[in-house]
Scaffold this motif. Sequence first.
Motif, mmCIF file in Angstrom:
data_model
loop_
_atom_site.group_PDB
_atom_site.id
_atom_site.type_symbol
_atom_site.label_atom_id
_atom_site.label_comp_id
_atom_site.label_asym_id
_atom_site.label_seq_id
_atom_site.Cartn_x
_atom_site.Cartn_y
_atom_site.Cartn_z
ATOM 1 N N ARG A 213 -51.297 -8.004 28.980
ATOM 2 C CA ARG A 213 -49.935 -8.506 28.262
ATOM 3 C C ARG A 213 -48.668 -8.265 29.318
ATOM 4 O O ARG A 213 -48.806 -7.364 30.218
ATOM 5 C CB ARG A 213 -49.595 -7.875 27.125
ATOM 6 N N PHE A 214 -47.465 -8.896 29.164
ATOM 7 C CA PHE A 214 -46.572 -9.100 30.096
ATOM 8 C C PHE A 214 -45.433 -8.037 29.839
ATOM 9 O O PHE A 214 -44.883 -8.305 28.799
ATOM 10 C CB PHE A 214 -45.811 -10.374 30.391
ATOM 11 N N ALA A 276 -39.296 -8.620 37.568
ATOM 12 C CA ALA A 276 -39.580 -7.170 37.833
ATOM 13 C C ALA A 276 -40.681 -6.489 36.804
ATOM 14 O O ALA A 276 -41.128 -5.588 37.064
ATOM 15 C CB ALA A 276 -38.204 -6.241 37.606
ATOM 16 N N GLY A 277 -41.360 -7.809 36.107
ATOM 17 C CA GLY A 277 -42.127 -7.506 35.192
ATOM 18 C C GLY A 277 -43.793 -7.379 36.105
ATOM 19 O O GLY A 277 -43.722 -7.676 37.014
ATOM 20 N N ASP A 283 -55.979 -0.140 29.429
ATOM 21 C CA ASP A 283 -56.483 1.256 30.037
ATOM 22 C C ASP A 283 -55.636 1.212 30.967
ATOM 23 O O ASP A 283 -55.604 2.292 31.963
ATOM 24 C CB ASP A 283 -57.831 1.068 30.600
ATOM 25 N N GLY A 284 -54.374 0.619 31.573
ATOM 26 C CA GLY A 284 -53.360 0.984 32.267
ATOM 27 C C GLY A 284 -53.657 0.087 33.485
ATOM 28 O O GLY A 284 -52.603 0.281 34.535
ATOM 29 N N THR A 285 -54.686 -0.527 33.645
ATOM 30 C CA THR A 285 -54.821 -1.494 34.685
ATOM 31 C C THR A 285 -53.798 -2.625 34.796
ATOM 32 O O THR A 285 -53.342 -3.019 33.913
ATOM 33 C CB THR A 285 -56.153 -2.139 34.702
ATOM 34 N N TRP A 286 -53.304 -2.591 36.162
ATOM 35 C CA TRP A 286 -52.266 -3.667 36.030
ATOM 36 C C TRP A 286 -52.123 -4.560 37.171
ATOM 37 O O TRP A 286 -52.643 -4.277 38.286
ATOM 38 C CB TRP A 286 -50.673 -2.979 36.055
ATOM 39 N N PHE A 293 -55.254 -5.725 41.876
ATOM 40 C CA PHE A 293 -55.243 -5.084 40.514
ATOM 41 C C PHE A 293 -55.346 -3.593 40.852
ATOM 42 O O PHE A 293 -55.803 -2.859 41.884
ATOM 43 C CB PHE A 293 -56.381 -5.385 39.784
ATOM 44 N N PHE A 294 -54.352 -2.750 40.110
ATOM 45 C CA PHE A 294 -54.365 -1.303 40.525
ATOM 46 C C PHE A 294 -54.519 -0.561 39.220
ATOM 47 O O PHE A 294 -54.489 -1.128 37.933
ATOM 48 C CB PHE A 294 -53.048 -1.089 41.123
#
Length: 608
Positions: A213-214, A276-277, A283-286, A293-294
């Motif tokens: 989600r953004f 800036a989004g 699980d926090g992956t972004w 991916f981090f």
Amino acid sequence: MRKVLPVSGREWCDKHFRLPAGSSQTAGRWTTMPLQVVPLNMMCNRNIRCVVFQKSARIGYSKILVGSVSCLQAQYNTNVVIYQPTDDDAKDFTIDEIDAAWEMMPIMQRIFPYLFAKNEKNTVKKKVGAGWTLDIKGTHTPKNTRRLTKSALFADEVDGWIWRFAKEGTPIKPARARLEGAAFPMERWGTTPTVAGESHIEVLMSEVDFTFRFYLPCPHCDHEQVLVWGDKDSQHGMKWENTKTSIAAKSRTAHYLCISCTQKIHYNQLSAMEKAGRWIAEDGTWTNDGIQFFSDSNEKVSTPRKVGLHCWAGYSINLSFGWIGLVEEFLSCGGDPAKLQPFVNLVLGELWEGDNAEKLDWEHLKLRREIWWAGDRKENPVHSRACILTGGIDTQDDRVEFYVWAWGVGEECWLVDHIVVLGDLSSDAMQEMAGKQLYNQYMKANGEKMDVSLWCWDAMGHKTDDVYKMSREHGKLWVIPIQGENKYGKPIASFPRKKNLKKVYLTRLGTDGLKERLYGRLNLTPKSINDPVPGCIHFPLDDDICGDEFFKQLCSASKKLEINKSGQRNWRWVKQYHVFDEALDCWNYANAALNILMQRFGFVLTEP
């Protein structure tokens, strides 16, 4: 001979993709909005096997789909199939979106030599380019999901697809089979959602590894958050000033409250926030580009194979009236479920829970009983806003039960009477006693007397011939024998064109649809006696017709999902905890009677 290295979907589309005038607000060169960067790059990322996009309208998904397909064909010679709900939808999509865009794109003219030709290699169903093919098909028949071998499957408006084929189950499985053997198989599923429990996207989203989600930083405190609509009890989300008198005036005060600092955020700040989004999973992956991916500790991680995306119209920076328009659209629904469902689906991008949500407990419903009459309820039991009465009748071996409901604008309704006549309907004496109840009159406070305009009488079981007889004797177009059909998709009331062999108008009811309608409306809470609430169901403070037993019967069914041995998913209504359900059934019959009056006889619910 120099080879051009592939670029990301965003880079390719910003350079080559064009927006056609007929299907776009602004024609010409495409510029990827911050909201669209990650979805576009994910859909073009061949390392991601499956992308499932549950989305609202107004975020440019159709353009993202065409841009992604064009990018894959131009850079990788990818063989693609695009599935739409029907062949007509597929044809319109080809003409309005694909052909219109490609004719403006020089790169597609180079890789598709038949672009301006009309032959077997360029039709509304199939395109044959330089080293690739594109098929555009509907999914309403099983044959359209067979005999294709592709590298990429793009499925549009998935919740508009048929729920299942008669013999082959869900169309999702045969569509996926088109990718067998592909080196880089890609599934791309997208839709505005429909009803919870009957939604393909709900099933597909449950299969992904992560749902992104953004998240946007607050311009005041930098706290990252997902935009949500919220509700009247939440301290964050979309807000407006309720002190204003008109819908337009309330809408003009639309703003968003930050979940952290509770400061106001305005629509003109949205564009800077989105730049800036970043898209963050559970699980926090972004990711902020859909390529790299981090982890939540900012360490680089491998690309996930199956991802879900969720986004809604509140993120769009191209809304004609910004958040003001969304608030005005919501307030215009006025609590009417028929208007709220499109808002929830098309604006919020959420599944509609109204029909399948858990019902209110019978004890809570009982606490909602009201007094809307003056003096003795039996003297004037009909609410002043009611304009018609209908009745539902249920036959048991030892009794016949009558329920009378009053209806007003928007199908707001009030329970008027409940009569039980003890005896066997097969006897002449019982038929005479039951027949007299059909002619009861009920009064409003202003002295107006009202008759029951139409009765629906359950004709199932071994009293069928007796019910038929009552219909013939008291009015074939006034006392309607009905038979319920416990199967989804059936109309509320299928009134026949002519009488059956027994000389009555036996009408079949879609009982599943009626139960969903009832249980969706039970959650509507009346504001006061004087304020109309479309669809709201009102109960009188009278233990004789509206006591514990009545509410237990009204809440006696629940919806359960059954999966058979073939994997087919079917919903069934089952009795929950109470052996009797006459109150539930008779509301269904009375509502069906109202629908027959409106559809068959042209009755319109208006202010009395």
